[in-house]
Scaffold this active site. Structure first.
Site, PDB file in Angstrom:
ATOM      1  N   ASP A  81     -10.273   0.415  14.440  1.00 19.78           N
ATOM      2  CA  ASP A  81     -10.992   0.274  13.167  1.00 19.78           C
ATOM      3  C   ASP A  81     -12.423   0.828  13.227  1.00 19.78           C
ATOM      4  O   ASP A  81     -13.346   0.257  12.640  1.00 19.78           O
ATOM      5  CB  ASP A  81     -11.032  -1.205  12.732  1.00 19.78           C
ATOM      6  CG  ASP A  81      -9.634  -1.774  12.518  1.00 19.78           C
ATOM      7  OD1 ASP A  81      -8.750  -1.029  12.085  1.00 19.78           O
ATOM      8  OD2 ASP A  81      -9.440  -2.976  12.782  1.00 19.78           O
ATOM      9  N   GLU A 122      -7.299  -2.705  -2.528  1.00 17.29           N
ATOM     10  CA  GLU A 122      -6.781  -1.709  -1.564  1.00 17.29           C
ATOM     11  C   GLU A 122      -5.910  -0.681  -2.275  1.00 17.29           C
ATOM     12  O   GLU A 122      -5.967   0.514  -1.984  1.00 17.29           O
ATOM     13  CB  GLU A 122      -5.955  -2.400  -0.476  1.00 17.29           C
ATOM     14  CG  GLU A 122      -6.770  -3.219   0.493  1.00 17.29           C
ATOM     15  CD  GLU A 122      -5.914  -3.801   1.612  1.00 17.29           C
ATOM     16  OE1 GLU A 122      -5.010  -3.122   2.108  1.00 17.29           O
ATOM     17  OE2 GLU A 122      -6.155  -4.965   1.997  1.00 17.29           O
ATOM     18  N   VAL A 126      -5.349  -6.104  -4.077  1.00 16.08           N
ATOM     19  CA  VAL A 126      -5.401  -5.440  -5.386  1.00 16.08           C
ATOM     20  C   VAL A 126      -6.370  -4.255  -5.323  1.00 16.08           C
ATOM     21  O   VAL A 126      -6.086  -3.163  -5.829  1.00 16.08           O
ATOM     22  CB  VAL A 126      -5.857  -6.444  -6.488  1.00 16.08           C
ATOM     23  CG1 VAL A 126      -6.122  -5.743  -7.802  1.00 16.08           C
ATOM     24  CG2 VAL A 126      -4.832  -7.551  -6.658  1.00 16.08           C
ATOM     25  N   ASN A 174      -6.688   5.193   7.693  1.00 15.97           N
ATOM     26  CA  ASN A 174      -6.238   3.798   7.753  1.00 15.97           C
ATOM     27  C   ASN A 174      -6.965   2.999   6.680  1.00 15.97           C
ATOM     28  O   ASN A 174      -8.065   3.365   6.264  1.00 15.97           O
ATOM     29  CB  ASN A 174      -6.556   3.202   9.131  1.00 15.97           C
ATOM     30  CG  ASN A 174      -6.058   1.761   9.270  1.00 15.97           C
ATOM     31  OD1 ASN A 174      -4.982   1.420   8.771  1.00 15.97           O
ATOM     32  ND2 ASN A 174      -6.833   0.915   9.919  1.00 15.97           N
ATOM     33  N   HIS A 195      -8.303  -0.946   5.992  1.00 18.21           N
ATOM     34  CA  HIS A 195      -8.549  -2.209   6.685  1.00 18.21           C
ATOM     35  C   HIS A 195      -9.145  -3.215   5.697  1.00 18.21           C
ATOM     36  O   HIS A 195     -10.047  -2.867   4.923  1.00 18.21           O
ATOM     37  CB  HIS A 195      -9.512  -1.979   7.861  1.00 18.21           C
ATOM     38  CG  HIS A 195      -9.742  -3.212   8.662  1.00 18.21           C
ATOM     39  ND1 HIS A 195      -8.799  -3.704   9.545  1.00 18.21           N
ATOM     40  CD2 HIS A 195     -10.788  -4.075   8.701  1.00 18.21           C
ATOM     41  CE1 HIS A 195      -9.269  -4.826  10.091  1.00 18.21           C
ATOM     42  NE2 HIS A 195     -10.472  -5.069   9.602  1.00 18.21           N
ATOM     43  N   ASN A 210       0.843  -1.211   0.000  1.00 18.06           N
ATOM     44  CA  ASN A 210       0.000   0.000   0.000  1.00 18.06           C
ATOM     45  C   ASN A 210       0.870   1.250   0.000  1.00 18.06           C
ATOM     46  O   ASN A 210       0.520   2.258  -0.621  1.00 18.06           O
ATOM     47  CB  ASN A 210      -0.943   0.010   1.201  1.00 18.06           C
ATOM     48  CG  ASN A 210      -2.209  -0.784   0.950  1.00 18.06           C
ATOM     49  OD1 ASN A 210      -3.030  -0.405   0.106  1.00 18.06           O
ATOM     50  ND2 ASN A 210      -2.363  -1.904   1.639  1.00 18.06           N
ATOM     51  N   ILE A 228      -1.341   0.158  17.813  1.00 21.04           N
ATOM     52  CA  ILE A 228      -2.477   1.041  18.065  1.00 21.04           C
ATOM     53  C   ILE A 228      -1.949   2.353  18.642  1.00 21.04           C
ATOM     54  O   ILE A 228      -1.221   2.351  19.640  1.00 21.04           O
ATOM     55  CB  ILE A 228      -3.484   0.366  19.019  1.00 21.04           C
ATOM     56  CG1 ILE A 228      -4.073  -0.868  18.311  1.00 21.04           C
ATOM     57  CG2 ILE A 228      -4.594   1.331  19.410  1.00 21.04           C
ATOM     58  CD1 ILE A 228      -4.918  -1.749  19.184  1.00 21.04           C
ATOM     59  N   LEU A 229      -2.280   3.440  17.979  1.00 19.15           N
ATOM     60  CA  LEU A 229      -1.800   4.755  18.426  1.00 19.15           C
ATOM     61  C   LEU A 229      -2.619   5.226  19.634  1.00 19.15           C
ATOM     62  O   LEU A 229      -3.820   4.955  19.714  1.00 19.15           O
ATOM     63  CB  LEU A 229      -1.917   5.760  17.278  1.00 19.15           C
ATOM     64  CG  LEU A 229      -1.020   5.459  16.068  1.00 19.15           C
ATOM     65  CD1 LEU A 229      -1.443   6.291  14.860  1.00 19.15           C
ATOM     66  CD2 LEU A 229       0.454   5.692  16.385  1.00 19.15           C
TER      67      LEU A 229
HETATM   68  C1  GRF Z   1      -3.289  -4.772   4.086  1.00 13.07           C
HETATM   69  O1  GRF Z   1      -4.199  -5.812   3.786  1.00 13.07           O
HETATM   70  C2  GRF Z   1      -3.928  -3.769   5.007  1.00 13.07           C
HETATM   71  O2  GRF Z   1      -5.281  -3.575   4.771  1.00 13.07           O
HETATM   72  C3  GRF Z   1      -3.733  -4.444   6.338  1.00 13.07           C
HETATM   73  O3  GRF Z   1      -2.436  -5.019   6.264  1.00 13.07           O
HETATM   74  C4  GRF Z   1      -2.109  -5.285   4.901  1.00 13.07           C
HETATM   75  C5  GRF Z   1      -0.851  -4.553   4.625  1.00 13.07           C
HETATM   76  O4  GRF Z   1      -0.326  -4.825   3.384  1.00 13.07           O
HETATM   77  N1  GRF Z   1      -3.947  -3.524   7.414  1.00 13.07           N
HETATM   78  P1  GRF Z   1       0.909  -4.000   2.821  1.00 13.07           P
HETATM   79  O5  GRF Z   1       1.973  -3.947   3.916  1.00 13.07           O
HETATM   80  O6  GRF Z   1       0.438  -2.649   2.421  1.00 13.07           O
HETATM   81  O7  GRF Z   1       1.388  -4.809   1.658  1.00 13.07           O
END
Ligand code: GRF
Length: 193
Positions: free
Chosen positions: A150, A179, A177, A112, A114, A22, A97-98
Site C-alpha cells: 500500500d 470506492e 460507495v 490498487n 485501499h 469494485n 501480495i504480488l
Molecule cells: C474494498 O474495500 C477494497 O478497498 C479492499 O477490499 C474491499 C473489496 O471489496 N481492498 P470488493 O471485493 O470490491 O467488494
C-alpha cells in the site's frame, strides 16, 4: 506509462479475492463511451470469491490459482496474461501480495484501491484501527502498486466523515460507495481524460 488511443482500449485484468463490488463498478465503467480501458480478464486466488459468479454471468475470461506456491502461480498467471494481451492490472480487493518480479513485469501498470487515506492505515483491519484511534475522517485511495504494501504513488483519494455512531460495518459500507466512484475517476485521470 499505458496509453489509450480511444479506439483500442487498454486491455485490463482485474484481480479479486472476495465480493467483487469494485470489479462490478469497473466493468460498468469500462462499458461507457469514455472509458480508456476494456476488461478482458478476471483473476482470483480464491475459488469461492463471489465476484467469480459475476465474471461468469458477464462472460469475461477468468482464472483461479490458489497462490499456495506463489512463484509457480505467478509464473502461470504471467503467461496467461501475456497470452491474453493484458496491458494493465487493477487490484480490487485482492488479498495476496504480488512479488517484486511480478510487479516488475507490469511496472507502472498495476493499480490498487485501499479503504483508507494512505499513507495512513496501510494493511488489514483498516476500519477497526481508524475507529480505535478516534479519527474524524477516513476514506479511500487509488494508487500505483510497488513492491511495498500500500505504498505506491497516490493517484486519487476521497475523504469521508466519520459519524459519532460509526461502526466497522457502517464505515466499510460508506467507504465502499466512494470506492466505486473513485476507481473509475482515477483511471480517467491517469489517461488524462
Ligand atoms: C474494498 O474495500 C477494497 O478497498 C479492499 O477490499 C474491499 C473489496 O471489496 N481492498 P470488493 O471485493 O470490491 O467488494
Amino acid at each position: 506509462m499505458v496509453v489509450s488511443t480511444g479506439i483500442n482500449r487498454v486491455r485490463t485484468a482485474v484481480f479479486i479475492s472476495g465480493t467483487g463490488t469494485n470489479l462490478k463498478s469497473l466493468v460498468k465503467f469500462s462499458k461507457t463511451k469514455l472509458s480508456p480501458i476494456s476488461i478482458n480478464f478476471i483473476f482470483s486466488n480464491n475459488s469461492k470469491a463471489k465476484g467469480l459468479n459475476y465474471a461468469k454471468k458477464i462472460k469475461i475470461k477468468k482464472k483461479v490459482l490458489n497462490f499456495k506456491n506463489k512463484k509457480l502461480s505467478e509464473n502461470k498467471l504471467l503467461a496467461i496474461l501475456k497470452k491474453n494481451n493484458i496491458e494493465m492490472i487493477c487490484l480490487a480487493g485482492f488479498m495476496k501480495i504480488l512479488s517484486k518480479n511480478f510487479i516488475k513485469k507490469f511496472k507502472g501498470k498495476i493499480l490498487n484501491i485501499h479503504p483508507s487515506l494512505l499513507p495512513k492505515y496501510k494493511g488489514l483491519n483498516t476500519h477497526q484501527r481508524v475507529l480505535n484511534n478516534k479519527e474524524k475522517y477516513s476514506g479511500c485511495t487509488v494508487h500505483y502498486v510497488n513492491s511495498k504494501l500500500d505504498s505506491g504513488k497516490i493517484i486519487l483519494q476521497k475523504k469521508v466523515k466519520i459519524s459519532k455512531k460509526e461502526t466497522v460495518v457502517s464505515l466499510a459500507k460508506k467507504i465502499l460507495v466512494q470506492e466505486h466512484k473513485l476507481y473509475p475517476k482515477a483511471i480517467l485521470q491517469i489517461f488524462n481524460y
